[in-house]
Design a protein around this motif. Structure first.
Motif, PDB file in Angstrom:
ATOM      1  N   ASN A  40      38.429   7.720  50.484  1.00 57.13           N
ATOM      2  CA  ASN A  40      38.929   6.753  49.499  1.00 57.13           C
ATOM      3  C   ASN A  40      38.248   6.924  48.147  1.00 57.13           C
ATOM      4  O   ASN A  40      38.887   6.776  47.091  1.00 57.13           O
ATOM      5  N   ILE A  43      39.883   9.918  46.490  1.00 57.56           N
ATOM      6  CA  ILE A  43      41.231   9.555  46.038  1.00 57.56           C
ATOM      7  C   ILE A  43      41.154   8.764  44.733  1.00 57.56           C
ATOM      8  O   ILE A  43      41.886   9.043  43.768  1.00 57.56           O
ATOM      9  N   VAL A  55      48.770  12.709  45.902  1.00 55.93           N
ATOM     10  CA  VAL A  55      47.565  13.045  46.664  1.00 55.93           C
ATOM     11  C   VAL A  55      47.884  13.091  48.150  1.00 55.93           C
ATOM     12  O   VAL A  55      48.406  12.127  48.721  1.00 55.93           O
ATOM     13  N   VAL A  57      45.969  13.629  51.755  1.00 51.90           N
ATOM     14  CA  VAL A  57      44.682  13.648  52.444  1.00 51.90           C
ATOM     15  C   VAL A  57      44.901  14.265  53.820  1.00 51.90           C
ATOM     16  O   VAL A  57      45.728  13.779  54.608  1.00 51.90           O
ATOM     17  N   ASP A  73      43.315   4.484  51.226  1.00 54.13           N
ATOM     18  CA  ASP A  73      43.969   4.120  49.971  1.00 54.13           C
ATOM     19  C   ASP A  73      45.476   4.336  50.104  1.00 54.13           C
ATOM     20  O   ASP A  73      45.947   5.435  50.420  1.00 54.13           O
ATOM     21  N   ARG A  75      47.771   4.748  48.100  1.00 49.11           N
ATOM     22  CA  ARG A  75      48.414   5.677  47.168  1.00 49.11           C
ATOM     23  C   ARG A  75      48.482   7.103  47.724  1.00 49.11           C
ATOM     24  O   ARG A  75      49.200   7.945  47.157  1.00 49.11           O
ATOM     25  N   ALA A  76      47.742   7.377  48.792  1.00 49.31           N
ATOM     26  CA  ALA A  76      47.667   8.733  49.337  1.00 49.31           C
ATOM     27  C   ALA A  76      48.590   8.909  50.538  1.00 49.31           C
ATOM     28  O   ALA A  76      48.898   7.957  51.261  1.00 49.31           O
ATOM     29  N   ARG A 197      33.350   9.776  43.607  1.00 50.50           N
ATOM     30  CA  ARG A 197      34.433   9.332  42.722  1.00 50.50           C
ATOM     31  C   ARG A 197      34.306   9.982  41.350  1.00 50.50           C
ATOM     32  O   ARG A 197      35.296  10.501  40.804  1.00 50.50           O
TER      33      ARG A 197
END
Length: 275
Positions: A40, A43, A55, A57, A73, A75-76, A197
């Protein structure tokens, strides 16, 4: 842009022992939480640099079913389960703009290095054109075969050095300092995530200056296997021959993609035990 994040487990901060990486052992659930949290963080870093990124994973440890989907997350896209094309790099294609290796470990026989091995405990060494490659080298070269740069790696300090020898301009994050096969001085998990990050954002920003690692074919490949019966199975594959005694097989590959796929097959054959 498409970013593929391949996440292994042995190189996650705080993880030092097989009980934390084996689904049948008591401490595995903690390992899954730590692994998901580092994914996370990476990402988030990618989206910090490229808000419109796509993205993927890739769960790249053991059964490929370790990351907690409900905690990842949203969004992935998550790639999980096996068998699948390209194994630890499932989803890699000519449209992938950057690859990241998170939680990776050093190759077999490296040390001091936390939980070092190559694909499985049954593979002692893989040599491509005379060069010893572990999972870091094999996966990096497979990405390079498709002209995709590997822009970031995290793991222990030995894994980071191994990767830097292949791709000196890429970004690395050492989340722990190896003391041995099952011991390390680790960053606090939250500190590791904050560094990851920032590093992910930096790596995406710098991707144009990081060249894809290339190993041009044709290639001669040698694989050292743990047990002689594994060699007996391996030589049943057309083109694979026994060399150098009872533990080594060799084959010729037209290019790195062919070499990568056949090494994957030999890893699977090595799991078959005598009846």
């Amino acid at each position: 842009m498409k970013v593929l994040i391949s996440v292994d487990m042995e190189g996650i901060s705080g993880i030092v022992h097989p009980t934390e990486t084996n689904p049948d052992r008591y401490d595995y659930e903690r390992g899954r939480v730590l692994m998901t949290a580092e994914a996370n963080a990476v990402i988030a870093g990618v989206f910090d640099a490229e808000p419109d990124a796509v993205v993927w994973v890739v769960d790249a440890h053991g059964p490929f079913r370790n990351i907690l989907p409900e905690d990842l997350d949203r969004r992935a896209h998550l790639v999980r389960g096996k068998p699948r094309p390209l194994g630890m790099l499932a989803g890699l294609d000519e449209h992938t703009d950057a690859v990241m290796f998170i939680g990776y470990h050093a190759r077999a026989s490296a040390g001091p290095a936390v939980l070092a091995h190559t694909m499985s405990g049954d593979i002692l060494d893989v040599r491509v054109a005379g060069r010893s490659l572990g999972e870091i080298g094999l996966n990096a070269a497979m990405a390079g075969h498709l002209d995709t740069p590997v822009v970031l790696l995290s793991g222990d300090d030995t894994a980071c050095m191994e990767f830097s020898e292949l791709v000196p301009s890429a970004v690395t994050v050492a989340v722990k300092q190896a003391l041995g096969q099952a011991a390390a001085v680790a960053l606090h998990p939250q500190e590791a995530r904050e560094r990851l990050r920032r590093a992910a954002a930096d790596a995406i920003t710098q991707r144009a200056s990081i060249p894809p690692p290339k190993i041009a074919g044709p290639l001669d490949v040698e694989v050292d296997l743990y047990g002689p019966y594994m060699v007996d199975l391996a030589v049943l594959v057309p083109g694979v021959t026994r060399v150098g005694g009872g533990q080594t097989v060799a084959f010729h590959a037209a290019d790195f993609a062919d070499a990568y796929r056949l090494v994957q097959l030999l890893v699977q054959l090595a799991t078959i035990k005598p009846g």
